[in-house]
Design an enzyme around this catalytic site. Structure first.
Site, PDB file in Angstrom:
ATOM      1  N   ASP A  98      -1.690  -4.703   8.792  1.00  0.00           N
ATOM      2  CA  ASP A  98      -2.145  -6.056   8.455  1.00  0.00           C
ATOM      3  C   ASP A  98      -3.544  -6.323   9.002  1.00  0.00           C
ATOM      4  O   ASP A  98      -4.325  -7.047   8.399  1.00  0.00           O
ATOM      5  CB  ASP A  98      -1.139  -7.076   8.994  1.00  0.00           C
ATOM      6  CG  ASP A  98       0.222  -6.891   8.354  1.00  0.00           C
ATOM      7  OD1 ASP A  98       0.298  -7.014   7.114  1.00  0.00           O
ATOM      8  OD2 ASP A  98       1.189  -6.579   9.065  1.00  0.00           O
ATOM      9  N   THR A 144       0.843  -1.201   0.000  1.00  0.00           N
ATOM     10  CA  THR A 144       0.000   0.000   0.000  1.00  0.00           C
ATOM     11  C   THR A 144       0.878   1.251   0.000  1.00  0.00           C
ATOM     12  O   THR A 144       0.592   2.232  -0.703  1.00  0.00           O
ATOM     13  CB  THR A 144      -0.950   0.003   1.219  1.00  0.00           C
ATOM     14  OG1 THR A 144      -1.500  -1.304   1.383  1.00  0.00           O
ATOM     15  CG2 THR A 144      -2.082   1.002   1.034  1.00  0.00           C
ATOM     16  N   GLY A 185       3.929  -7.366   8.804  1.00  0.00           N
ATOM     17  CA  GLY A 185       3.919  -8.411   7.770  1.00  0.00           C
ATOM     18  C   GLY A 185       5.130  -8.291   6.856  1.00  0.00           C
ATOM     19  O   GLY A 185       5.633  -9.278   6.334  1.00  0.00           O
ATOM     20  N   GLY A 186       5.604  -7.068   6.690  1.00  0.00           N
ATOM     21  CA  GLY A 186       6.784  -6.822   5.848  1.00  0.00           C
ATOM     22  C   GLY A 186       8.077  -6.762   6.651  1.00  0.00           C
ATOM     23  O   GLY A 186       9.109  -6.352   6.129  1.00  0.00           O
ATOM     24  N   LYS A 235      -8.664  -5.422   5.738  1.00  0.00           N
ATOM     25  CA  LYS A 235      -7.814  -5.323   6.948  1.00  0.00           C
ATOM     26  C   LYS A 235      -8.626  -5.003   8.210  1.00  0.00           C
ATOM     27  O   LYS A 235      -8.092  -5.073   9.316  1.00  0.00           O
ATOM     28  CB  LYS A 235      -6.752  -4.226   6.748  1.00  0.00           C
ATOM     29  CG  LYS A 235      -5.906  -4.363   5.488  1.00  0.00           C
ATOM     30  CD  LYS A 235      -4.956  -5.518   5.568  1.00  0.00           C
ATOM     31  CE  LYS A 235      -4.023  -5.646   4.381  1.00  0.00           C
ATOM     32  NZ  LYS A 235      -3.015  -4.635   4.264  1.00  0.00           N
ATOM     33  N   GLU A 260       9.092   1.096  11.956  1.00  0.00           N
ATOM     34  CA  GLU A 260       7.753   1.689  11.820  1.00  0.00           C
ATOM     35  C   GLU A 260       7.265   2.214  13.169  1.00  0.00           C
ATOM     36  O   GLU A 260       6.704   3.316  13.261  1.00  0.00           O
ATOM     37  CB  GLU A 260       6.774   0.647  11.280  1.00  0.00           C
ATOM     38  CG  GLU A 260       7.058   0.259   9.838  1.00  0.00           C
ATOM     39  CD  GLU A 260       6.206  -0.889   9.318  1.00  0.00           C
ATOM     40  OE1 GLU A 260       6.199  -1.080   8.092  1.00  0.00           O
ATOM     41  OE2 GLU A 260       5.551  -1.584  10.102  1.00  0.00           O
TER      42      GLU A 260
END
Ligand SMILES: O=C(CO)[C@H](O)[C@H](O)COP(=O)(O)O
Length: 218
Positions: A84, A31, A96-97, A121, A103
């Protein structure tokens, strides 16, 4: 409309929250890739960006956007990132990444967290998506045993090393009724760098891509 179309619509809607001359925080994921693409039109209006991953950094630099060290930035007005899972209370599972630690640091600094998602989501209770936990490599087995005591089933994410040189345990079978407390408990395990619950610091605005357009939840 595909899931990716919805992600793109939410990502494009986030651009209007950016003020001229500002430094922005940028997350990671598919995204966010759409969000970075959408920055092309306004890149000359930005004073720079703080990035949460090597992948986003490369994409920002490719657009000619200066990527700044967070330590050189006194304050950050806005952070834009995906998730997520997210609840109506704007509590999230992220990571998830595998970029959860950077972050979470940028989200902590930012005055406003804008979460960009497609409508798949949104969940009533967090935990169907396995909860990522970033762990110092030598503590992996110890942390896994401690997580079992908390009722989760940790799974080592094979072959993944985070941008910080650590490993990820994905925790299955959690029904997270109190995300603020679980976030605190997991972070208290020695060897855990951080976990993917963003509850203590959740999102401020959620932009949801749907069949009908983008819904804004403030
Ligand atoms: O937390 C993240 C990366 O660590 C992402 O925001 C999350 O995994 C959502 O990704 P996508 O936008 O690809 O669905």
């Amino acid at each position: 409309m595909t899931q990716d179309d919805k992600k793109k619509a939410a990502a494009q809607a986030a651009v209007k929250y950016i003020e001229q001359g500002s430094i922005i925080g940028v997350g990671t994921g598919s995204t966010v890739v759409h969000f970075i693409d959408a920055l092309a039109d306004i890149r000359h209006d930005l004073a720079g960006a703080v990035s949460s991953s090597e992948d986003s950094t490369a994409r920002l630099k490719a657009l000619g956007i200066e990527v700044l060290d967070l330590n050189s930035v006194g304050s950050l007005d806005i952070y834009i990132d995906g998730a997520d899972e997210i609840t109506e209370h704007k509590h999230m599972i992220k990571g998830g990444g595998a970029a959860l630690t950077r972050e979470k640091i940028i989200a902590a600094v930012a005055k406003k967290f804008i979460c960009i998602i497609d409508d798949s989501k949104q969940v009533p209770v967090l935990g169907k998506f396995p909860l990522p936990v970033e762990v110092i490599p030598m503590a992996r087995s110890y942390v896994a045993r401690e997580i079992l005591k908390l009722g989760g089933d940790p799974e080592y994410r094979q072959g993944v090393v985070t941008d910080n040189g650590n490993v990820i345990l994905d925790v299955h079978n959690l029904k997270i009724l109190n995300p603020v407390e679980l976030e605190r408990q997991l972070n208290a395990i020695v060897g855990v760098v951080t976990n993917g619950l963003f509850a203590h610091r959740g999102a401020d605005v959620v932009l949801v891509g749907t069949e009908q357009g983008v819904n804004t939840i403030e």
